[in-house]
Design an enzyme around this catalytic site. Structure first.
Site, PDB file in Angstrom:
ATOM      1  N   ASP A   1     -30.364  11.927   1.032  1.00 50.52           N
ATOM      2  CA  ASP A   1     -29.782  11.710  -0.291  1.00 50.52           C
ATOM      3  C   ASP A   1     -28.563  10.800  -0.149  1.00 50.52           C
ATOM      4  O   ASP A   1     -27.492  11.240   0.265  1.00 50.52           O
ATOM      5  CB  ASP A   1     -29.351  13.053  -0.899  1.00 50.52           C
TER       6      ASP A   1
ATOM      7  N   TYR B   1     -20.970   6.759  -2.189  1.00 50.03           N
ATOM      8  CA  TYR B   1     -20.568   7.480  -0.981  1.00 50.03           C
ATOM      9  C   TYR B   1     -19.943   6.540   0.057  1.00 50.03           C
ATOM     10  O   TYR B   1     -19.355   6.988   1.044  1.00 50.03           O
ATOM     11  CB  TYR B   1     -21.755   8.260  -0.364  1.00 50.03           C
TER      12      TYR B   1
ATOM     13  N   LYS C   1     -28.522   6.039  -5.600  1.00 50.65           N
ATOM     14  CA  LYS C   1     -28.133   6.259  -7.001  1.00 50.65           C
ATOM     15  C   LYS C   1     -27.215   5.146  -7.481  1.00 50.65           C
ATOM     16  O   LYS C   1     -26.385   4.643  -6.710  1.00 50.65           O
ATOM     17  CB  LYS C   1     -27.377   7.588  -7.153  1.00 50.65           C
TER      18      LYS C   1
ATOM     19  N   HIS D   1     -26.707   8.412 -11.388  1.00 51.51           N
ATOM     20  CA  HIS D   1     -25.892   9.429 -10.715  1.00 51.51           C
ATOM     21  C   HIS D   1     -25.229  10.377 -11.721  1.00 51.51           C
ATOM     22  O   HIS D   1     -25.221  11.589 -11.541  1.00 51.51           O
ATOM     23  CB  HIS D   1     -24.829   8.716  -9.870  1.00 51.51           C
TER      24      HIS D   1
HETATM   25  N1  LIG Z   1     -25.817  14.081  -7.642  1.00 54.89           N
HETATM   26  C1  LIG Z   1     -24.568  14.435  -7.539  1.00 54.89           C
HETATM   27  O1  LIG Z   1     -23.757  14.236  -8.457  1.00 54.89           O
HETATM   28  C2  LIG Z   1     -24.091  15.123  -6.299  1.00 54.89           C
HETATM   29  C3  LIG Z   1     -22.880  15.838  -6.337  1.00 54.89           C
HETATM   30  C4  LIG Z   1     -22.459  16.485  -5.165  1.00 54.89           C
HETATM   31  C5  LIG Z   1     -23.212  16.408  -4.001  1.00 54.89           C
HETATM   32  N2  LIG Z   1     -24.385  15.677  -3.992  1.00 54.89           N
HETATM   33  C6  LIG Z   1     -25.212  15.578  -2.769  1.00 54.89           C
HETATM   34  O2  LIG Z   1     -25.402  16.893  -2.234  1.00 54.89           O
HETATM   35  C7  LIG Z   1     -25.010  16.899  -0.860  1.00 54.89           C
HETATM   36  C8  LIG Z   1     -24.536  18.272  -0.454  1.00 54.89           C
HETATM   37  O3  LIG Z   1     -23.508  18.754  -1.288  1.00 54.89           O
HETATM   38  P1  LIG Z   1     -22.054  19.094  -0.751  1.00 54.89           P
HETATM   39  O4  LIG Z   1     -21.767  18.257   0.436  1.00 54.89           O
HETATM   40  O5  LIG Z   1     -21.168  19.031  -1.930  1.00 54.89           O
HETATM   41  O6  LIG Z   1     -22.132  20.643  -0.393  1.00 54.89           O
HETATM   42  P2  LIG Z   1     -22.886  21.608   0.623  1.00 54.89           P
HETATM   43  O7  LIG Z   1     -24.022  20.941   1.277  1.00 54.89           O
HETATM   44  O8  LIG Z   1     -23.118  22.850  -0.154  1.00 54.89           O
HETATM   45  O9  LIG Z   1     -21.740  21.940   1.645  1.00 54.89           O
HETATM   46  C9  LIG Z   1     -21.418  21.060   2.680  1.00 54.89           C
HETATM   47  C10 LIG Z   1     -20.400  21.725   3.604  1.00 54.89           C
HETATM   48  O10 LIG Z   1     -20.966  22.909   4.161  1.00 54.89           O
HETATM   49  C11 LIG Z   1     -20.717  22.953   5.552  1.00 54.89           C
HETATM   50  N3  LIG Z   1     -21.942  23.426   6.214  1.00 54.89           N
HETATM   51  C12 LIG Z   1     -23.153  22.814   6.212  1.00 54.89           C
HETATM   52  N4  LIG Z   1     -24.047  23.511   6.913  1.00 54.89           N
HETATM   53  C13 LIG Z   1     -23.399  24.599   7.380  1.00 54.89           C
HETATM   54  C14 LIG Z   1     -23.797  25.683   8.188  1.00 54.89           C
HETATM   55  N5  LIG Z   1     -25.053  25.805   8.635  1.00 54.89           N
HETATM   56  N6  LIG Z   1     -22.859  26.608   8.494  1.00 54.89           N
HETATM   57  C15 LIG Z   1     -21.604  26.503   8.050  1.00 54.89           C
HETATM   58  N7  LIG Z   1     -21.160  25.483   7.286  1.00 54.89           N
HETATM   59  C16 LIG Z   1     -22.047  24.537   6.945  1.00 54.89           C
HETATM   60  C17 LIG Z   1     -20.432  21.550   5.986  1.00 54.89           C
HETATM   61  O11 LIG Z   1     -19.410  21.522   6.938  1.00 54.89           O
HETATM   62  P3  LIG Z   1     -19.654  20.867   8.411  1.00 54.89           P
HETATM   63  O12 LIG Z   1     -19.821  19.406   8.209  1.00 54.89           O
HETATM   64  O13 LIG Z   1     -18.416  21.259   9.097  1.00 54.89           O
HETATM   65  O14 LIG Z   1     -20.894  21.513   8.975  1.00 54.89           O
HETATM   66  C18 LIG Z   1     -20.024  20.808   4.720  1.00 54.89           C
HETATM   67  O15 LIG Z   1     -18.662  20.559   4.636  1.00 54.89           O
HETATM   68  C19 LIG Z   1     -23.957  15.802  -0.785  1.00 54.89           C
HETATM   69  O16 LIG Z   1     -23.713  15.381   0.536  1.00 54.89           O
HETATM   70  C20 LIG Z   1     -24.576  14.740  -1.662  1.00 54.89           C
HETATM   71  O17 LIG Z   1     -25.576  14.037  -0.946  1.00 54.89           O
HETATM   72  C21 LIG Z   1     -24.840  15.050  -5.133  1.00 54.89           C
END
Ligand SMILES: NC(=O)c1ccc[n+]([C@@H]2O[C@H](COP(=O)([O-])OP(=O)(O)OC[C@H]3O[C@@H](n4cnc5c(N)ncnc54)[C@H](OP(=O)(O)O)[C@@H]3O)[C@@H](O)[C@H]2O)c1
Length: 337
Positions: free
Chosen positions: A55, A60, A89, A122
């Site tokens: 994604d 980004y 996006k 987006h």
């Molecule tokens: N469409 C949109 O508007 C939108 C908005 C927000 C996000 N997104 C997409 O969704 C993706 C994911 O969302 P997000 O990054 O906000 O949140 P997330 O995936 O819920 O959380 C990411 C965090 O969780 C930690 N983590 C991941 N795996 C883990 C594990 N197995 N154990 C412990 N901690 C863990 C990571 O830290 P470490 O790196 O330290 O492991 C990271 O900082 C984004 O990268 C983006 O591509 C899209």
């Protein structure tokens, strides 16, 4: 040395055209605090351990480095282009006639691809905020959602699909009232929709609505985005990985609570796109979808932990005169003007 997870063990989802895609992908948003190079390194490792869906997004700020990773992986024969499902996006400052095509062209150049597999709008309005701005900042040019303005952008998305620059088109951060307003006007329906989905924010109604329209939900922030920017944090926010039921189920399975969030997501039917730059975490995130599923009873318990806790509130996209972030999400069932 990365452990390779056999593709045959990774569950798949079926899109409206019958195409199969992986049940989980990797997010690539460094959230203002992970440097682009580290995200690109994680994509390198993730491909090697078996991720096939990524994604990406122009905002980004790392598509050029991720493009180098993709090109390297194809050249070295680690993976073939057709094996990957790559999403990007268009950002809020590139909506409208002409700019969507430019944005997609820039993404394709950066990602070094002939086409992407899916291209998303987006956010459903052209409201721009400066990178790293604080939560109270308002862009004087920001406007409430307008179906006419959205459709002008969507027509360009449809053109991209017709030109073969993307195989699917999608939307993100939508609500049912907004979808009701625009879906009947779309010549090409979205195949996928990104929305925030984690155990404390299940959006059951929107989720079911999308499924009923043959639109595959992709769940962002599936672990509850523990490292999201400070502007997106409030004292009332729930920490998914600390919810007692999730901690208890994790202990019973001998996994981190993050794995319970992901197993729940996959078994419910959305495609989670967790982000991590740590190999141990991103590998475990993929592997947990291939083994030791949650029981029906555990799924039932998890459906009860929803607290309607939206984390990515989007307040920086508000327009002058808007009251609060709730105005972005049409809570009373009508589009907020
Ligand atoms: N469409 C949109 O508007 C939108 C908005 C927000 C996000 N997104 C997409 O969704 C993706 C994911 O969302 P997000 O990054 O906000 O949140 P997330 O995936 O819920 O959380 C990411 C965090 O969780 C930690 N983590 C991941 N795996 C883990 C594990 N197995 N154990 C412990 N901690 C863990 C990571 O830290 P470490 O790196 O330290 O492991 C990271 O900082 C984004 O990268 C983006 O591509 C899209």
């Amino acid at each position: 040395m990365e452990e390779f997870i056999d593709q045959k063990t990774i569950p798949q989802r079926t899109l409206s055209n019958g195409e199969k895609i992986p049940c989980i992908g990797m997010g690539t948003f460094g959230s203002d605090h992970v440097a682009p190079g580290l995200v690109a390194d994680a994509v390198t490792g993730a491909i090697r351990c078996g991720y096939r869906l990524f994604d990406c997004a122009s905002v980004y700020g790392n598509e050029d480095l991720i493009g180098e990773v993709f090109a390297g992986a194809f050249k070295e024969g680690v993976v073939k282009r057709d094996d990957l499902f790559i999403i990007s996006k268009v950002w809020n400052d590139m909506h409208g006639r002409g700019d969507v095509l430019l944005s997609c062209a820039k993404t394709l150049k950066d990602l070094r691809l002939q086409n992407v597999d899916a291209y998303f709008v987006h956010w459903p309005f052209p409201n721009y905020h400066a990178p790293g701005c604080d939560g109270d900042s308002r862009n004087p040019d920001s406007r409430p959602f307008s179906a006419d303005a959205f459709m002008e952008t969507w027509r360009q998305m449809e053109r991209l699909a017709e030109m073969g620059l993307t195989r699917h088109i999608g939307m993100s951060n939508m609500t049912i009232p907004k979808l009701e307003a625009v879906l009947p006007l779309c010549r090409i329906q979205p195949s996928l929709i990104e929305m925030e989905l984690h155990p404390s924010f299940q959006q059951e109604e929107l989720f079911r609505y999308c499924v009923s329209k043959n639109i595959q939900p992709i769940g962002f922030s599936p672990i509850g985005s523990p490292n999201r920017p400070d502007r997106d944090k409030t004292d009332a926010d729930v920490v998914d990985t600390e919810i007692p039921e999730i901690v208890r189920i994790a202990a019973a399975h001998g996994v981190h609570p993050a794995a319970v969030c992901l197993k729940w997501a996959v078994q419910r039917g959305q495609i989670p796109i967790p982000f991590s730059v740590h190999e141990n975490n991103y590998r475990n995130n993929l592997r947990c979808t291939t083994e030791d599923p949650l029981s029906e009873e555990e799924m039932q318990v998890l459906s009860g932990v929803d607290q309607n806790c939206r984390l990515i509130k989007g307040q920086v996209f508000l327009w002058p005169g808007a009251k609060s972030w709730e105005d972005l999400w049409d809570l009373d069932g009508t589009i907020t003007k």
